[in-house]
Write a protein that holds these residues in place. Structure first.
Motif, PDB file in Angstrom:
ATOM      1  N   ILE A   1       2.828  10.732  -7.718  1.00 40.04           N
ATOM      2  CA  ILE A   1       3.392  11.203  -8.999  1.00 40.04           C
ATOM      3  C   ILE A   1       2.382  11.039 -10.128  1.00 40.04           C
ATOM      4  CG2 ILE A   1       5.290  10.965 -10.644  1.00 40.04           C
ATOM      5  CD1 ILE A   1       6.187  11.877  -7.860  1.00 40.04           C
ATOM      6  N   ARG A   2       1.766   9.874 -10.206  1.00 43.69           N
ATOM      7  CA  ARG A   2       0.820   9.591 -11.293  1.00 43.69           C
ATOM      8  C   ARG A   2      -0.345   8.758 -10.752  1.00 43.69           C
ATOM      9  NH1 ARG A   2      -0.939   6.522 -15.714  1.00 43.69           N
ATOM     10  NH2 ARG A   2      -0.079   4.579 -14.908  1.00 43.69           N
ATOM     11  N   PRO A   3      -1.477   9.379 -10.464  1.00 44.31           N
ATOM     12  CA  PRO A   3      -2.636   8.635  -9.957  1.00 44.31           C
ATOM     13  C   PRO A   3      -3.098   7.570 -10.955  1.00 44.31           C
ATOM     14  CG  PRO A   3      -2.941  10.995  -9.630  1.00 44.31           C
ATOM     15  CD  PRO A   3      -1.728  10.835 -10.511  1.00 44.31           C
ATOM     16  N   LEU A   4      -3.571   6.462 -10.428  1.00 43.26           N
ATOM     17  CA  LEU A   4      -4.047   5.352 -11.257  1.00 43.26           C
ATOM     18  C   LEU A   4      -5.560   5.429 -11.445  1.00 43.26           C
ATOM     19  CD1 LEU A   4      -2.037   2.468  -9.549  1.00 43.26           C
ATOM     20  CD2 LEU A   4      -1.558   3.448 -11.797  1.00 43.26           C
ATOM     21  N   SER A   5      -6.006   5.069 -12.619  1.00 39.69           N
ATOM     22  CA  SER A   5      -7.442   4.995 -12.877  1.00 39.69           C
ATOM     23  C   SER A   5      -7.992   3.689 -12.316  1.00 39.69           C
ATOM     24  CB  SER A   5      -7.713   5.067 -14.379  1.00 39.69           C
ATOM     25  OG  SER A   5      -7.225   3.891 -15.022  1.00 39.69           O
ATOM     26  N   VAL A   6      -9.301   3.577 -12.205  1.00 42.53           N
ATOM     27  CA  VAL A   6      -9.946   2.351 -11.726  1.00 42.53           C
ATOM     28  C   VAL A   6      -9.596   1.184 -12.656  1.00 42.53           C
ATOM     29  CG1 VAL A   6     -12.162   1.198 -11.307  1.00 42.53           C
ATOM     30  CG2 VAL A   6     -11.829   3.573 -10.577  1.00 42.53           C
ATOM     31  N   ALA A   7      -9.598   1.450 -13.966  1.00 42.34           N
ATOM     32  CA  ALA A   7      -9.279   0.394 -14.939  1.00 42.34           C
ATOM     33  C   ALA A   7      -7.837  -0.088 -14.775  1.00 42.34           C
ATOM     34  CB  ALA A   7      -9.503   0.911 -16.360  1.00 42.34           C
ATOM     35  N   GLU A   8      -6.917   0.823 -14.477  1.00 42.80           N
ATOM     36  CA  GLU A   8      -5.520   0.430 -14.264  1.00 42.80           C
ATOM     37  C   GLU A   8      -5.381  -0.426 -13.015  1.00 42.80           C
ATOM     38  OE1 GLU A   8      -2.356   3.534 -15.947  1.00 42.80           O
ATOM     39  OE2 GLU A   8      -3.808   4.488 -14.612  1.00 42.80           O
TER      40      GLU A   8
ATOM     41  N   LYS B   1       0.829  -1.206   0.000  1.00 46.15           N
ATOM     42  CA  LYS B   1       0.000   0.000   0.000  1.00 46.15           C
ATOM     43  C   LYS B   1       0.861   1.253   0.000  1.00 46.15           C
ATOM     44  CE  LYS B   1      -3.835   2.238   2.394  1.00 46.15           C
ATOM     45  NZ  LYS B   1      -4.680   2.264   3.606  1.00 46.15           N
ATOM     46  N   THR B   2       1.956   1.242   0.781  1.00 50.38           N
ATOM     47  CA  THR B   2       2.836   2.420   0.799  1.00 50.38           C
ATOM     48  C   THR B   2       3.479   2.643  -0.571  1.00 50.38           C
ATOM     49  OG1 THR B   2       4.783   1.172   1.554  1.00 50.38           O
ATOM     50  CG2 THR B   2       3.342   2.079   3.247  1.00 50.38           C
ATOM     51  N   ILE B   3       3.800   1.546  -1.267  1.00 54.01           N
ATOM     52  CA  ILE B   3       4.392   1.661  -2.603  1.00 54.01           C
ATOM     53  C   ILE B   3       3.376   2.262  -3.575  1.00 54.01           C
ATOM     54  CG2 ILE B   3       5.180   0.291  -4.586  1.00 54.01           C
ATOM     55  CD1 ILE B   3       6.500  -1.595  -2.527  1.00 54.01           C
ATOM     56  N   LEU B   4       2.144   1.776  -3.516  1.00 51.53           N
ATOM     57  CA  LEU B   4       1.090   2.308  -4.390  1.00 51.53           C
ATOM     58  C   LEU B   4       0.822   3.780  -4.093  1.00 51.53           C
ATOM     59  CD1 LEU B   4      -1.333  -0.751  -4.279  1.00 51.53           C
ATOM     60  CD2 LEU B   4      -0.136   0.089  -6.305  1.00 51.53           C
ATOM     61  N   GLU B   5       0.804   4.120  -2.817  1.00 55.14           N
ATOM     62  CA  GLU B   5       0.561   5.511  -2.432  1.00 55.14           C
ATOM     63  C   GLU B   5       1.670   6.426  -2.932  1.00 55.14           C
ATOM     64  OE1 GLU B   5      -2.040   4.752   1.664  1.00 55.14           O
ATOM     65  OE2 GLU B   5       0.128   5.109   1.762  1.00 55.14           O
TER      66      GLU B   5
END
Length: 401
Positions: free
Chosen positions: A334-341, A325-329
């Motif tokens: 820098i670059r938010p992820l979309s729901v599809a991603e 979770k910390t890695i994703l955050e």
């Protein structure tokens, strides 16, 4: 000097040479010492310092190809560089000591079209302001790469002095996540140079999963044919149906319109993924991370790189969701992820890659001893409960929970 004294001095100088190859400023001093020693009759090749090229080196396997110091020096003349030493690092990579600093020589068996693609990636990132990666150095004729013979090329880059980053350390894994985010943002708008190879894999993941599922079934058939006497056959067959179900689930996650729409969006943006996320290509240099090795870049979903990072970090850490979770955050700062991603990320991590890889290694390629592969497979199976717990949390994350 007597022959015994010659041998003693030569051994001492060679030991010092191996150390000095790592220290450029001492290397210059060493060359003067070697010249002086050579005058007194000690046999020592001035440009053959440490683990270096020497006349007469050969490689029976044909790769990497042998090069003499004279040949390397002639190549460097096209860059207006004087060669002082050359150390082979393996896999076609050479560390060169020149009169203008340390350079890296890459020998590759690529077509001109593929090299144009790799060069396009490097130049695009640099032009977009990503200064944390390597670039090809042009020679005095303006060429970024040259061919020694058909199919065998070389190019030159700066030598990166960094150490491999540690994926086991949370802080460094977070830094890698931010670096990937920067690279992925910079990737947008990529247009390969004219004549480049079309290295694209848009929309291919469902087919890849289906193909690998067929391979899993084939490995199962081989295991049955081999019989239960071998430990790995029994282990593989006992768990095959479960992992086939995992693979089907991964393919189903990409079967809807969301995936196709994501592929269309990404391809229209003109993006690519780094693909080979590993500590040998992401180095710590002067307090920051730098990236090298763009040979395997391909036009595909950027989230694939994130799946590689999470797999590397978490599979060796009991599939720790907190760390993931910390890695994703950090990435999303820098670059938010979309729901599809996020859903595609879940699919990529749901597929039982290790179970498939061990089967492919043993049944398809015939690599590894039965007991060795079986032990690795057993460790993977034992950690499956942790992986499922991780995937459940990732599914909540992908759903916005």
């Amino acid at each position: 000097m007597t022959n015994r004294k010659h041998e003693t001095v030569t051994k001492a100088v060679r030991k010092l040479a191996a150390f000095c190859c790592q220290k450029v400023f001492l290397g210059r001093l060493l060359h003067k010492i070697i010249d002086e020693v050579s005058v007194h009759g000690v046999t020592f090749l001035r440009k053959g310092v440490g683990n270096v090229a020497r006349d007469g080196i050969s490689n029976s396997k044909g790769w990497p190809p042998s090069l003499t110091l004279q040949e390397i020096a002639e190549l460097m003349a096209d860059y207006d560089l004087e060669l002082d030493g050359a150390g082979e690092q393996g896999n076609g990579v050479w560390r060169l000591i020149t009169d203008r600093g340390i350079r890296c020589l890459h020998l590759v068996r690529y077509s001109e079209a593929r090299l144009l693609f790799i060069h396009s990636v490097m130049e695009h990132l640099a032009q977009k302001g990503l200064r944390d990666g390597t670039r090809m150095i042009r020679n005095k004729h303006g060429q970024a790469f040259s061919f020694l013979e058909p199919g065998l090329a070389f190019y030159l880059t700066e030598w990166l002095h960094g150490r491999p980053c540690s994926f086991s350390r949370t802080d460094q894994a977070q830094e890698v996540a931010r670096l990937l985010g920067k690279l992925h943002l910079a990737a947008e708008g990529f247009q390969p140079a004219e004549g480049s190879a079309r290295l694209e894999a848009w929309g291919q993941w469902p087919d890849k999963f289906r193909f690998r599922l067929r391979e899993l079934q084939e490995f199962g058939e081989q295991a049955r044919a081999n019989g239960p006497k071998e430990k790995i056959n029994k282990l593989y067959l006992e768990n095959l149906d479960y992992y086939l179900g995992q693979g089907e689930q991964a393919a189903d996650l990409l079967s809807g319109p969301e995936y196709l729409e994501l592929v269309e969006q990404e391809s229209q943006l003109g993006t690519f993924c780094f693909r080979d996320v590993g500590n040998k290509h992401i180095l710590r240099q002067e307090g920051k991370l730098v990236i090298t090795g763009f040979d395997y870049c391909i036009c595909d979903l950027r989230v694939y790189d994130l799946s590689r990072l999470l797999r590397k970090v978490c599979s060796g850490n009991h599939w720790d969701w907190t760390k993931a979770k910390t890695i994703l955050e950090e990435y999303e700062t820098i670059r938010p992820l979309s729901v599809a991603e996020k859903k595609a990320l879940l699919a990529l991590l749901t597929f039982p890659r290790k179970f498939w890889l061990y089967g492919r290694k043993y049944y398809r390629k015939g690599k590894g001893e039965n007991a060795e592969v079986a032990d690795r497979l057993k460790r993977t199976i034992r950690s499956e409960g942790e992986r499922v717990g991780f995937l459940n949390r990732l599914q909540q994350y992908a759903s916005g929970g």
